[in-house]
Scaffold this motif. Structure first.
Motif, PDB file in Angstrom:
ATOM      1  N   LEU A  96       0.821  -1.213   0.000  1.00  0.00           N
ATOM      2  CA  LEU A  96       0.000   0.000   0.000  1.00  0.00           C
ATOM      3  C   LEU A  96       0.856   1.265   0.000  1.00  0.00           C
ATOM      4  O   LEU A  96       0.423   2.318  -0.485  1.00  0.00           O
ATOM      5  CB  LEU A  96      -0.923   0.005   1.219  1.00  0.00           C
TER       6      LEU A  96
ATOM      7  N   LYS B  93       1.234   3.338  -3.035  1.00  0.00           N
ATOM      8  CA  LYS B  93       0.012   4.005  -3.524  1.00  0.00           C
ATOM      9  C   LYS B  93      -0.511   3.378  -4.818  1.00  0.00           C
ATOM     10  O   LYS B  93      -0.757   4.069  -5.827  1.00  0.00           O
ATOM     11  CB  LYS B  93       0.254   5.499  -3.716  1.00  0.00           C
TER      12      LYS B  93
ATOM     13  N   GLU C 181      -3.077   1.578  -7.544  1.00  0.00           N
ATOM     14  CA  GLU C 181      -4.481   1.708  -7.925  1.00  0.00           C
ATOM     15  C   GLU C 181      -5.231   0.387  -7.757  1.00  0.00           C
ATOM     16  O   GLU C 181      -6.442   0.375  -7.542  1.00  0.00           O
ATOM     17  CB  GLU C 181      -4.581   2.162  -9.385  1.00  0.00           C
TER      18      GLU C 181
ATOM     19  N   LEU D 162      -9.876  -2.980   3.473  1.00  0.00           N
ATOM     20  CA  LEU D 162      -9.483  -2.319   2.224  1.00  0.00           C
ATOM     21  C   LEU D 162     -10.653  -2.286   1.252  1.00  0.00           C
ATOM     22  O   LEU D 162     -10.874  -1.284   0.558  1.00  0.00           O
ATOM     23  CB  LEU D 162      -8.290  -3.044   1.597  1.00  0.00           C
TER      24      LEU D 162
ATOM     25  N   MET E  63     -10.838   0.016  -2.225  1.00  0.00           N
ATOM     26  CA  MET E  63      -9.677  -0.454  -2.986  1.00  0.00           C
ATOM     27  C   MET E  63     -10.097  -1.510  -4.002  1.00  0.00           C
ATOM     28  O   MET E  63     -10.840  -2.438  -3.686  1.00  0.00           O
ATOM     29  CB  MET E  63      -8.629  -1.049  -2.032  1.00  0.00           C
ATOM     30  N   THR E  64      -9.629  -1.368  -5.217  1.00  0.00           N
ATOM     31  CA  THR E  64      -9.832  -2.381  -6.255  1.00  0.00           C
ATOM     32  C   THR E  64      -8.883  -3.545  -5.973  1.00  0.00           C
ATOM     33  O   THR E  64      -7.694  -3.337  -5.747  1.00  0.00           O
ATOM     34  CB  THR E  64      -9.529  -1.790  -7.644  1.00  0.00           C
TER      35      THR E  64
END
Length: 259
Positions: free
Chosen positions: A170, A173, A175, A201, A206-207
């Motif tokens: 994480l 950063k 995607e 998450l 979060m994807t």
């Protein structure tokens, strides 16, 4: 109000993709997509191609044909008619779209948990040391390890080490987060603490693309379950449909074996 529904951005798009090792085709004409904020679980027997598919999303595996796009960008090749492989420097930039968590924790044993999390931003992104460490502390808090920053991996349980690995991913950063059997190396009592972080998450938008056989996580957290067999996607459904009324005979056979 325009009356037109906004389209959810597509974070992952795989089209007619094939991956082979010499004459062995391990991914056969795969079509696969993931929308922003979606959690997709890749499920299937050993050797079905799940982990290989996951690894094509961050350039850890090259493909023979088809296309892989992450965040709209062609992965691994130039986006033109000549389709030339990208140099390693460009691949490294593309990998920043994704954060990868493996079965093994792969932490640096001579670094504290805090420095493990801060090392990527410092050395890859050029983040100043104080800022990288401050952000690392915040991420350790996020995964429930705010008091373990000064501990070395050998001083942490398996579940704690995997949570540090999640925080480390994480920190870049990403995607999209990619999880390859993140709980398979853990004792049963440690599995829940890692799955709880993954559910957190998910709740934060979060994807995620997850390879796992944790059926509890599949039912509680996945938006879709993609079932693979012999390098093909044979079923793609939401959890209710997948577990309650699977359409493919291979899916039904697999579920009978594991449930």
């Amino acid at each position: 109000m325009t009356g037109v529904m906004e389209k959810t951005p597509m974070m992952v798009e795989v089209r007619n993709m094939t991956k082979a090792y010499n004459d062995l085709v391990v991914l056969d004409r795969i079509d696969f997509s993931v929308s922003k904020g979606e959690v997709v679980l890749l499920l299937g027997p050993s050797g079905s191609g799940k982990s290989t598919l996951l690894r094509t999303l961050n350039c850890l595996e090259t493909i023979e044909s088809g296309t892989v796009r992450v965040c709209g960008e062609m992965i691994g090749f130039t986006d033109d008619d000549r389709r030339r492989p990208l140099p390693e420097t460009q691949l490294a930039k593309q990998r920043r779209y994704t954060g990868m968590v493996f079965q093994s924790f792969n932490l640096f044993p001579m670094m504290t948990a805090l420095d493990n999390v801060a090392s990527g931003p410092r050395h890859v992104l050029g983040t100043p040391k104080d800022l990288a460490r401050r952000q690392a502390r915040e991420l350790l808090e996020l995964v429930g390890l705010g008091d373990k920053g000064d501990n070395y991996p050998s001083q942490l349980s398996g579940g704690q080490q995997q949570r540090v690995a999640i925080a480390r991913a994480l920190a870049m950063k990403p995607e999209v987060m990619l999880f390859d059997e993140p709980t398979s190396a853990l004792d049963p009592e440690m599995v829940k603490e890692v799955l709880d972080v993954m559910i957190q998450l998910r709740d934060e938008g979060m994807t995620m693309v997850v390879v796992s056989h944790e059926m509890g996580f599949a039912k509680a957290a996945a938006d879709r379950i993609v079932f693979m067999s012999d390098g093909k996607i044979v079923e793609d459904a939401d959890p209710d449909q997948f577990f309650g009324n699977p359409q493919n005979p291979r899916t039904r056979q697999f579920l009978r074996q594991i449930l």
